[in-house]
Design an enzyme around this catalytic site. Structure first.
Site, PDB file in Angstrom:
ATOM      1  N   HIS A  44       0.743  -1.259   0.046  1.00 46.67           N
ATOM      2  CA  HIS A  44       0.010   0.173  -0.017  1.00 46.67           C
ATOM      3  C   HIS A  44       0.982   1.381   0.152  1.00 46.67           C
ATOM      4  CE1 HIS A  44      -4.091   1.825   1.473  1.00 46.67           C
ATOM      5  NE2 HIS A  44      -3.326   2.901   1.102  1.00 46.67           N
ATOM      6  N   HIS A  69       1.722   5.279  -2.118  1.00 45.05           N
ATOM      7  CA  HIS A  69       0.840   6.169  -3.145  1.00 45.05           C
ATOM      8  C   HIS A  69       2.220   6.972  -3.794  1.00 45.05           C
ATOM      9  CE1 HIS A  69      -3.140   6.240  -1.569  1.00 45.05           C
ATOM     10  NE2 HIS A  69      -2.688   5.972  -0.580  1.00 45.05           N
ATOM     11  N   LEU A  70       2.503   6.699  -4.969  1.00 38.13           N
ATOM     12  CA  LEU A  70       3.703   7.203  -5.797  1.00 38.13           C
ATOM     13  C   LEU A  70       3.536   8.458  -6.267  1.00 38.13           C
ATOM     14  CD1 LEU A  70       5.247   3.717  -7.527  1.00 38.13           C
ATOM     15  CD2 LEU A  70       5.839   5.291  -5.194  1.00 38.13           C
ATOM     16  N   ARG A  71       2.099   8.872  -6.545  1.00 38.71           N
ATOM     17  CA  ARG A  71       1.626  10.268  -6.723  1.00 38.71           C
ATOM     18  C   ARG A  71       1.884  10.591  -8.426  1.00 38.71           C
ATOM     19  NH1 ARG A  71      -1.310  10.314  -2.737  1.00 38.71           N
ATOM     20  NH2 ARG A  71      -0.416  11.223  -0.816  1.00 38.71           N
ATOM     21  N   ASN A  77      -5.013   6.778  -6.888  1.00 36.82           N
ATOM     22  CA  ASN A  77      -5.471   7.998  -6.840  1.00 36.82           C
ATOM     23  C   ASN A  77      -4.307   8.964  -7.450  1.00 36.82           C
ATOM     24  OD1 ASN A  77      -3.919   7.623  -4.479  1.00 36.82           O
ATOM     25  ND2 ASN A  77      -5.004   8.743  -3.147  1.00 36.82           N
ATOM     26  N   ASN A 100      -5.811   9.152   7.262  1.00 36.72           N
ATOM     27  CA  ASN A 100      -7.124   8.809   7.000  1.00 36.72           C
ATOM     28  C   ASN A 100      -6.898   7.175   7.006  1.00 36.72           C
ATOM     29  OD1 ASN A 100      -9.958   8.458   7.061  1.00 36.72           O
ATOM     30  ND2 ASN A 100      -9.836   9.059   4.971  1.00 36.72           N
ATOM     31  N   ASP A 131       1.224   2.321   3.768  1.00 35.70           N
ATOM     32  CA  ASP A 131       0.302   3.643   3.384  1.00 35.70           C
ATOM     33  C   ASP A 131       1.216   4.918   3.157  1.00 35.70           C
ATOM     34  OD1 ASP A 131      -1.785   4.933   2.394  1.00 35.70           O
ATOM     35  OD2 ASP A 131      -3.242   4.935   4.101  1.00 35.70           O
ATOM     36  N   HIS A 144       3.047  14.117   0.943  1.00 33.27           N
ATOM     37  CA  HIS A 144       2.508  15.516   0.665  1.00 33.27           C
ATOM     38  C   HIS A 144       3.466  16.526   0.937  1.00 33.27           C
ATOM     39  CE1 HIS A 144      -1.568  14.113   0.447  1.00 33.27           C
ATOM     40  NE2 HIS A 144      -1.385  13.179   1.543  1.00 33.27           N
ATOM     41  N   GLY A 186      -2.269  11.900   5.529  1.00 28.94           N
ATOM     42  CA  GLY A 186      -1.114  10.933   4.892  1.00 28.94           C
ATOM     43  C   GLY A 186       0.219  11.244   5.775  1.00 28.94           C
TER      44      GLY A 186
END
Ligand code: DOR
Ligand code: ZN
Length: 438
Positions: free
Chosen positions: A68, A70-72, A102, A286, A313, A317, A332
């Site tokens: 899990h 997020h590589l953005r 996302n 979250n 996760d 940011h 995050g």
């Protein structure tokens, strides 16, 4: 290309734990020589290796896998890119990551999946397994063409970042996921109950004058997804479990034979809502950090097998975004660089054995993705060499991510990855901070 890893302790859960040597030839495991006398010794003339890796006092494990992240990229390259995220991954010992959909555009079309995979191949560090969206635009209204997404390399299905509220669509997604052999990763949140909440609901939020998110916000949806898994007979994977009630629901479902698996993250088993006072928006995520009883329940759930996976996760940011204050800042925290060092603390505390930890951070995530895992002749040589004796305090200079949003600075670390090997290539070595991509 031949590499020999000598002198280490092999930790290959369910297969072998003990001293041994590993021979890698042309990207694959060629042989494992057990040093406990149960197998033949390494031949004198194994062929001249190009490289000998000295793993004395270290453990050698199947490559760590983060289910899990997020590589953005595409769309939010100011937070992270596939390149920076993969550098963070391999420096933390991860040989593979599953990245959420996302992005902008959302990974809901084959073209986006292809783009992510081709960038990842150019970077050539960690393997990247893209999770494609369940619904178009993550909007929860219309299912994507999952077969087409799978055909170009999507490895999982998830609307992570947003809950899929429509139970009928979720039912259908589980059926399709099972048919295609793609795990469905559920972000469990009742958005009506979450409302404008920015941290856990309770006395701390009340004191800080902040709107809260109750535990039930998560467990309601966990219970729904368990019910849908039962209804369809299809498996479901619950992302980022944060509450005692969710752990209890998953434990009970597993005992009835429901095909549910679950993950939690280091921040949930290490921190509580109190961290928000100290770290502000760098402790905002979250689902939110909960109370001590939840943290305790997560540790119990990890220990008794209710929770199968430790994932990060990893949610980068930019500093300016996190500076917006608790109410406005995005959710995050990053985690790729610190997850192993922090999770090894569970072994130190005797909550998990080293073998079970490696299961949760390597074997089980790959099993959920339906991929081969282990140190087995013929398999890809994806390996992590870990120094369990390293003791240090987490500092900012560990961070390879483009972002710095972590509440873990100053925490004690119980080991580190010293070498990360992907497809037989040493992509990262501690102390030689050169990343060897393709
Ligand atoms: O904290 C979080 N950050 N939770 C999510 O569900 C999404 C993620 C993000 O994309 O930043
Ligand atoms: Zn999520």
């Amino acid at each position: 290309m031949r590499i020999r890893i000598v002198g280490g302790t092999i930790v290959d859960p369910g297969r072998y734990v003990g001293p041994g040597e590993i021979l890698i030839v042309d990207g694959r495991i060629a042989a494992v020589y057990r040093g406990d006398g149960t197998g033949p010794p390494p031949p004198e003339d194994a062929g001249a290796p190009h490289r000998i890796l000295d793993a004395r006092q270290k453990i050698v494990t199947p490559g760590l896998v983060d289910l899990h992240v997020h590589l953005r990229e595409p769309g939010f390259e100011h937070k992270e890119t596939i390149a920076s995220g993969c550098r963070a991954a391999v420096s933390g010992g991860f040989t593979a990551v599953c990245c959420m959909a996302n992005t902008r555009p959302v990974n809901d079309e084959p073209e986006v999946t292809r783009h992510i995979l081709s960038r990842a191949a150019q970077v050539g560090l960690a393997r990247v397994y893209p999770a494609a969206a369940v619904t178009k635009g993550l909007e929860g209204r219309e299912l994507c063409d999952h077969a087409a997404l799978k055909a170009v390399g999507a490895a999982a299905l998830s609307d992570d970042g947003r809950p899929l509220v429509d139970s009928r669509l979720m039912r259908r997604a589980l059926e399709i996921g099972a048919e295609l052999g793609l795990p469905v990763i559920a972000h469990c949140e009742d958005p009506y109950l979450a409302a404008e909440g920015v941290m856990n609901e309770g006395p701390t939020a009340a004191e800080l004058g902040l709107p809260g998110i109750p535990n039930a916000c998560e467990s309601i949806m966990v219970l729904r997804d368990i019910a849908l898994s039962e209804l369809t007979g299809a498996p479901v994977h619950i992302a980022h479990v944060s509450t005692a009630e969710s752990v209890r629901a998953i434990r009970e479902a597993k005992s009835r034979g429901v095909r549910v698996t679950a993950e939690t993250a280091p921040h949930y088993f290490l921190l509580t809502e109190e961290a928000v006072r100290r770290h502000g928006a760098n402790a905002k995520m979250n689902p939110p950090l909960r109370r001590p009883r939840d943290r305790e329940a997560l540790r119990e759930g990890l220990a008794d097998g209710t929770i199968d996976v430790i994932a990060t996760d990893h949610a980068p940011h930019a500093p300016a975004e996190k500076a917006a204050g608790l109410r406005e800042a995005p959710n995050g925290v990053i985690g790729l660089e610190t997850a192993l060092a922090l999770s090894l603390g569970l072994v130190e505390e005797k909550i998990l054995s080293i073998e079970v930890l490696i299961e949760k951070i390597s074997v089980n995530p790959l099993r959920i993705l339906g991929k081969d895992c282990g140190i087995v002749p013929g398999y890809d040589a994806d390996l992590t060499i870990i120094d369990r004796q390293a003791r240090f305090v987490i500092t900012e200079d560990l961070i390879r991510s483009k972002s710095r949003n972590t509440p873990f600075i100053g925490m004690p670390a119980y080991g580190r990855a010293v070498a990360t090997i992907v497809g037989g290539r040493i992509v990262y070595e501690y102390g030689k901070d050169a990343f060897r991509g393709k």
